[in-house]
Design a protein around this motif. Structure first.
Motif, PDB file in Angstrom:
ATOM      1  N   LEU A  50      14.143  41.005 -19.333  1.00  0.00           N
ATOM      2  CA  LEU A  50      14.969  42.087 -19.856  1.00  0.00           C
ATOM      3  C   LEU A  50      16.008  41.552 -20.840  1.00  0.00           C
ATOM      4  O   LEU A  50      16.406  42.258 -21.768  1.00  0.00           O
ATOM      5  CB  LEU A  50      15.651  42.834 -18.711  1.00  0.00           C
ATOM      6  N   TRP A  70       6.235  42.763 -13.890  1.00  0.00           N
ATOM      7  CA  TRP A  70       6.660  41.737 -14.834  1.00  0.00           C
ATOM      8  C   TRP A  70       5.856  40.474 -14.564  1.00  0.00           C
ATOM      9  O   TRP A  70       5.715  40.054 -13.415  1.00  0.00           O
ATOM     10  CB  TRP A  70       8.148  41.422 -14.676  1.00  0.00           C
ATOM     11  N   MET A 102      13.892  50.988 -13.480  1.00  0.00           N
ATOM     12  CA  MET A 102      14.055  49.852 -12.579  1.00  0.00           C
ATOM     13  C   MET A 102      15.137  50.088 -11.538  1.00  0.00           C
ATOM     14  O   MET A 102      16.219  50.567 -11.844  1.00  0.00           O
ATOM     15  CB  MET A 102      14.440  48.590 -13.376  1.00  0.00           C
ATOM     16  N   PRO A 145      11.947  49.567 -18.065  1.00  0.00           N
ATOM     17  CA  PRO A 145      13.207  49.081 -17.515  1.00  0.00           C
ATOM     18  C   PRO A 145      14.182  50.166 -17.062  1.00  0.00           C
ATOM     19  O   PRO A 145      14.975  49.935 -16.155  1.00  0.00           O
ATOM     20  CB  PRO A 145      13.783  48.256 -18.671  1.00  0.00           C
ATOM     21  N   ILE A 170      12.907  50.855 -25.092  1.00  0.00           N
ATOM     22  CA  ILE A 170      13.069  51.053 -23.639  1.00  0.00           C
ATOM     23  C   ILE A 170      13.377  52.521 -23.351  1.00  0.00           C
ATOM     24  O   ILE A 170      12.798  53.127 -22.438  1.00  0.00           O
ATOM     25  CB  ILE A 170      14.165  50.129 -23.102  1.00  0.00           C
TER      26      ILE A 170
END
Length: 572
Positions: free
Chosen positions: A348, A186, A375, A372, A361
């Protein structure tokens, strides 16, 4: 109905420690092993999708759903206290972050227990034995430059050795425990990392060489974008062909079977279990091993008559061994959540703010196992000092490109990041105690957070460190504005007070059956994790840690189990 069965080893708890122990002890086909897990198998799909921890925590299918008592240090709040109730235990619902702690943690354990094998030099081979590190995977591990185990951690400011130098000194490549890089990055986290460096925190790409000071992305226990839990690592590869290993899920241990062992001591002969509505007594020819965790292990010991005498008497339980250390010394990492609004950058909050964003996503994860949904709960780590006078790094940031009012609630509608910071070495100590003689009653959990002046000072200083990092030039382009706790909170007392409003557990309870010397009145187990005064009974889980490690606690728990397995097998 009552029934009776017998094994050489009975392991109570199918979490991280129990799974590894079952693997190691059943490697000898002449020894029978029973692994008992109160929860079900790890076949719930959300266990295996990394972001699925959101659906596993506080879910009765996978979590014990404990709560703490109202905490004075948290201004009267009670916290959700997740503990895995499923095969794989907490490794099936945790943050998947690979962190060993600091060398000084283990040197301190060795001094407290009087056992050199708990030193950093002694535990490093146990970490490496089951590690499957991405730097070494698929390649033969190079011989380390020094064939002796390093007694001192590597300076984090030095360059990390390349794969062709001495990475094999610090990591293993042939074990079962997958350690991988994250499959995302990110811009806002890269900027935070740069800002941390501008604030004096060195960059690092390896937090696991004994000194974990630095800033960088976490390594994670995943495999190709899927969660890698202890069940996948240590049980699935062997269950079908090791006939001497028996696994019972959805089976609750209600108490231990303890009998006089001579010379005033006790001997553990087995345990009473509830399985499918029936009571079953299992007997252990060799040992019963408690791996029920820092909450479950002291609870079972107390229900069985081993614990603080006054507590047991209040609940009508006969005192077989008055052991005040059982359930005391509870330690945990409390994270203080600082939130900063940002502009002109993807977070996010903005990505998942619409149905279309959520669909993209999901498609990215389905197609590439990235994005994501891959994650971990936290992506960027920074470990530093709460003030320059500290002799060693004592706070850890878990930085996330998102923000929300509280766990389980919807994301904020504005772009933001969360910089959660925890005191790695809290001085507050809490307790775990049974509420009644009923094995089905949840225990009383009182962590006693922020109960010391030092912990309150570290909490206040930690928020100042977060503010200092965000104020660096690298973050300026994103216009960060403090949302929590709010810039109006200044001064030690004000910051400590507001920390009590916004802090929450990071799910690292340890220490409630701590190891120590045999003459230590607070010790529950000896340096080789045998319960003091009780033959045939050993504790192998995070409850034995005398002091909490300086980082996430799952992989240190596996190390404890690895070491214990060697000792158990050596005693045959």
């Amino acid at each position: 109905m009552d029934s009776f069965v017998e094994f050489d080893y009975v392991i109570i708890g199918g979490g991280s420690a129990g799974a590894l122990l079952a693997n190691r002890l059943s490697a000898d086909p002449s020894r029978s092993v029973l692994l008992v897990e109160a929860g079900g198998p790890d076949d719930y799909p959300w266990i295996h999708i990394p972001v699925g921890y959101l659906y596993c925590i506080d879910n009765p299918r996978t979590d014990w759903r404990f709560r703490t008592e109202a905490e004075a240090g948290l201004n009267g709040r009670s916290l959700l206290y997740p503990r895995g109730k499923v095969l794989g235990g907490c490794s099936s619902i945790n943050g998947m972050l690979y962190m060993r702690g600091q060398a000084r943690d283990y040197d301190g354990w060795a001094a407290l227990a009087g056992e050199p094998d708990w030193s950093w030099a002694g535990v490093l081979p146990d970490f490496k034995r089951h590690e499957n590190h991405h730097r070494l995977r698929g390649r033969r591990a190079p011989e380390p430059v020094s064939r002796s185990v390093p007694s001192q951690p590597m300076d984090p400011t030095q360059r990390l050795p390349s794969i062709d130098e001495d990475v094999g000194t610090w990591h293993g490549g042939d074990g079962e425990w997958r350690v991988e890089k994250q499959r995302l990055r990110w811009d806002i986290l890269d900027a935070f990392a740069q800002a941390a460096q501008q604030a004096g925190v060195p960059a690092t790409d390896d937090f696991n060489r004994g000194s974990n000071e630095g800033v960088g992305y976490f390594e994670v226990n995943q495999k190709n974008g899927w969660r890698w839990n202890a069940s996948k690592a240590f049980l699935r590869p062997i269950l079908k062909h090791r006939r001497n290993l028996t696994l019972w899920t959805r089976t609750h241990a209600s108490r231990l079977v303890l009998e006089p062992g001579g010379a005033g001591a006790l001997r553990c002969k087995g345990a009473w279990l509830v399985r499918g509505g029936d009571r079953v007594q299992v007997r252990a020819r060799r040992e019963v091993i408690l791996s029920a965790g820092a909450i479950g292990t002291p609870q079972l010991l107390q229900l069985s008559g081993i614990g603080p005498g006054g507590l047991l008497q209040r609940h009508g339980i006969g005192v077989l061994r008055d052991a005040p250390g059982v359930g005391s010394n509870l330690q945990d990492h409390l994270q203080v959540r600082a939130v900063f609004k940002v502009d002109n950058v993807k977070t996010l909050n903005t990505m998942a703010g619409s149905l279309w964003g959520k669909a993209l996503i999901g498609l990215e994860y389905a197609w590439r196992r990235t994005g994501p949904m891959s994650m971990a709960p936290s992506q960027l780590c920074a470990i530093t000092r709460s003030d320059p006078g500290r002799p060693h790094p004592n706070i850890q940031f878990h930085v996330q490109p998102l923000s929300l009012p509280a766990f389980g609630q919807p994301l904020h509608r504005f772009a933001a990041i969360t910089a959660s910071v925890c005191n790695l070495n809290p001085t507050s100590r809490g307790t775990v105690a049974i509420r009644s003689a009923d094995p089905g009653a949840a225990p009383l959990i009182a962590p006693n957070y922020l109960s010391t002046d030092e912990d309150r000072k570290v909490a206040a200083d930690s928020l100042r460190v977060a503010r200092r990092i965000v104020a660096q030039p690298a973050m300026a382009r994103y216009g960060p504005t403090e949302y929590l706790p709010g810039a109006e909170h200044q001064g030690d007392d004000a910051l400590a007070q507001v920390a009590g409003d916004i802090a929450t557990t990071i799910f690292h309870p340890v220490g409630t059956a701590r190891m120590g010397r045999a003459d230590d009145p607070g010790a529950v187990v000896d340096p080789q994790l045998r319960v003091i005064g009780v033959a045939g009974l050993r504790v192998v889980d995070a409850s034995v840690m005398p002091r909490i490690t300086s980082g996430n606690t799952n992989s240190p728990t596996l190390m404890v189990a690895e070491k214990a397995a060697r000792w158990i097998l050596a005693e045959r």
